[in-house]
Design a protein around this motif. Sequence first.
Motif, PDB file in Angstrom:
ATOM      1  N   MET A 173     -70.508  -9.090  72.462  1.00 26.06           N
ATOM      2  CA  MET A 173     -69.338  -8.211  72.499  1.00 26.06           C
ATOM      3  C   MET A 173     -69.422  -7.131  71.434  1.00 26.06           C
ATOM      4  O   MET A 173     -68.975  -6.008  71.654  1.00 26.06           O
ATOM      5  N   SER A 174     -70.018  -7.460  70.277  1.00 28.16           N
ATOM      6  CA  SER A 174     -70.092  -6.496  69.178  1.00 28.16           C
ATOM      7  C   SER A 174     -70.945  -5.280  69.541  1.00 28.16           C
ATOM      8  O   SER A 174     -70.834  -4.233  68.898  1.00 28.16           O
ATOM      9  N   GLU A 175     -71.771  -5.402  70.572  1.00 27.30           N
ATOM     10  CA  GLU A 175     -72.572  -4.268  71.019  1.00 27.30           C
ATOM     11  C   GLU A 175     -71.742  -3.249  71.792  1.00 27.30           C
ATOM     12  O   GLU A 175     -72.150  -2.106  71.940  1.00 27.30           O
ATOM     13  N   PHE A 176     -70.566  -3.680  72.288  1.00 28.23           N
ATOM     14  CA  PHE A 176     -69.788  -2.832  73.172  1.00 28.23           C
ATOM     15  C   PHE A 176     -68.403  -2.464  72.654  1.00 28.23           C
ATOM     16  O   PHE A 176     -67.827  -1.481  73.103  1.00 28.23           O
ATOM     17  N   VAL A 177     -67.850  -3.271  71.751  1.00 25.82           N
ATOM     18  CA  VAL A 177     -66.479  -3.030  71.293  1.00 25.82           C
ATOM     19  C   VAL A 177     -66.414  -3.087  69.769  1.00 25.82           C
ATOM     20  O   VAL A 177     -67.255  -3.712  69.130  1.00 25.82           O
ATOM     21  N   PRO A 178     -65.399  -2.462  69.177  1.00 24.29           N
ATOM     22  CA  PRO A 178     -65.231  -2.527  67.719  1.00 24.29           C
ATOM     23  C   PRO A 178     -64.904  -3.954  67.270  1.00 24.29           C
ATOM     24  O   PRO A 178     -64.409  -4.771  68.048  1.00 24.29           O
ATOM     25  N   ASP A 179     -65.142  -4.233  65.999  1.00 22.36           N
ATOM     26  CA  ASP A 179     -64.919  -5.578  65.452  1.00 22.36           C
ATOM     27  C   ASP A 179     -63.515  -6.100  65.687  1.00 22.36           C
ATOM     28  O   ASP A 179     -63.329  -7.284  65.965  1.00 22.36           O
ATOM     29  N   TYR A 180     -62.501  -5.235  65.583  1.00 24.10           N
ATOM     30  CA  TYR A 180     -61.125  -5.708  65.727  1.00 24.10           C
ATOM     31  C   TYR A 180     -60.801  -6.154  67.159  1.00 24.10           C
ATOM     32  O   TYR A 180     -59.795  -6.799  67.401  1.00 24.10           O
ATOM     33  N   MET A 181     -61.658  -5.831  68.125  1.00 22.69           N
ATOM     34  CA  MET A 181     -61.437  -6.225  69.511  1.00 22.69           C
ATOM     35  C   MET A 181     -62.189  -7.516  69.876  1.00 22.69           C
ATOM     36  O   MET A 181     -62.056  -8.005  70.989  1.00 22.69           O
ATOM     37  N   ILE A 182     -62.952  -8.049  68.958  1.00 21.78           N
ATOM     38  CA  ILE A 182     -63.675  -9.298  69.212  1.00 21.78           C
ATOM     39  C   ILE A 182     -62.721 -10.456  68.931  1.00 21.78           C
ATOM     40  O   ILE A 182     -62.110 -10.508  67.869  1.00 21.78           O
TER      41      ILE A 182
END
Length: 84
Positions: free
Chosen positions: A48-57
């Motif tokens: 997920m970190s490849e596609f979204v910012p950290d706060y969205m994980i």
Amino acid sequence: KNSNLIVRLMQFSDNLGGGKIRYLKAYCIYDQIVKNTAQLQKKIKEEMSEFVPDYMIPRKIQFVDEIPITANGKADRKRIQEMY
């Protein structure tokens, strides 16, 4: 990347904090038996970190058998919290 995984993200808010979102929790359906949940959770977060910012994980990931759906086709937040 993994077509065997269905993820629904749910937001949990703190009623005392003005309705701000405290954290994200993901409910995942995986079509295989999960032997090492910690390792799979880590892999999901890395991908997920490849596609979204950290706060969205999501902070928490829980593997479930099914996700209840409303008549409108959305995840039924009340029922899923009651089930799991």
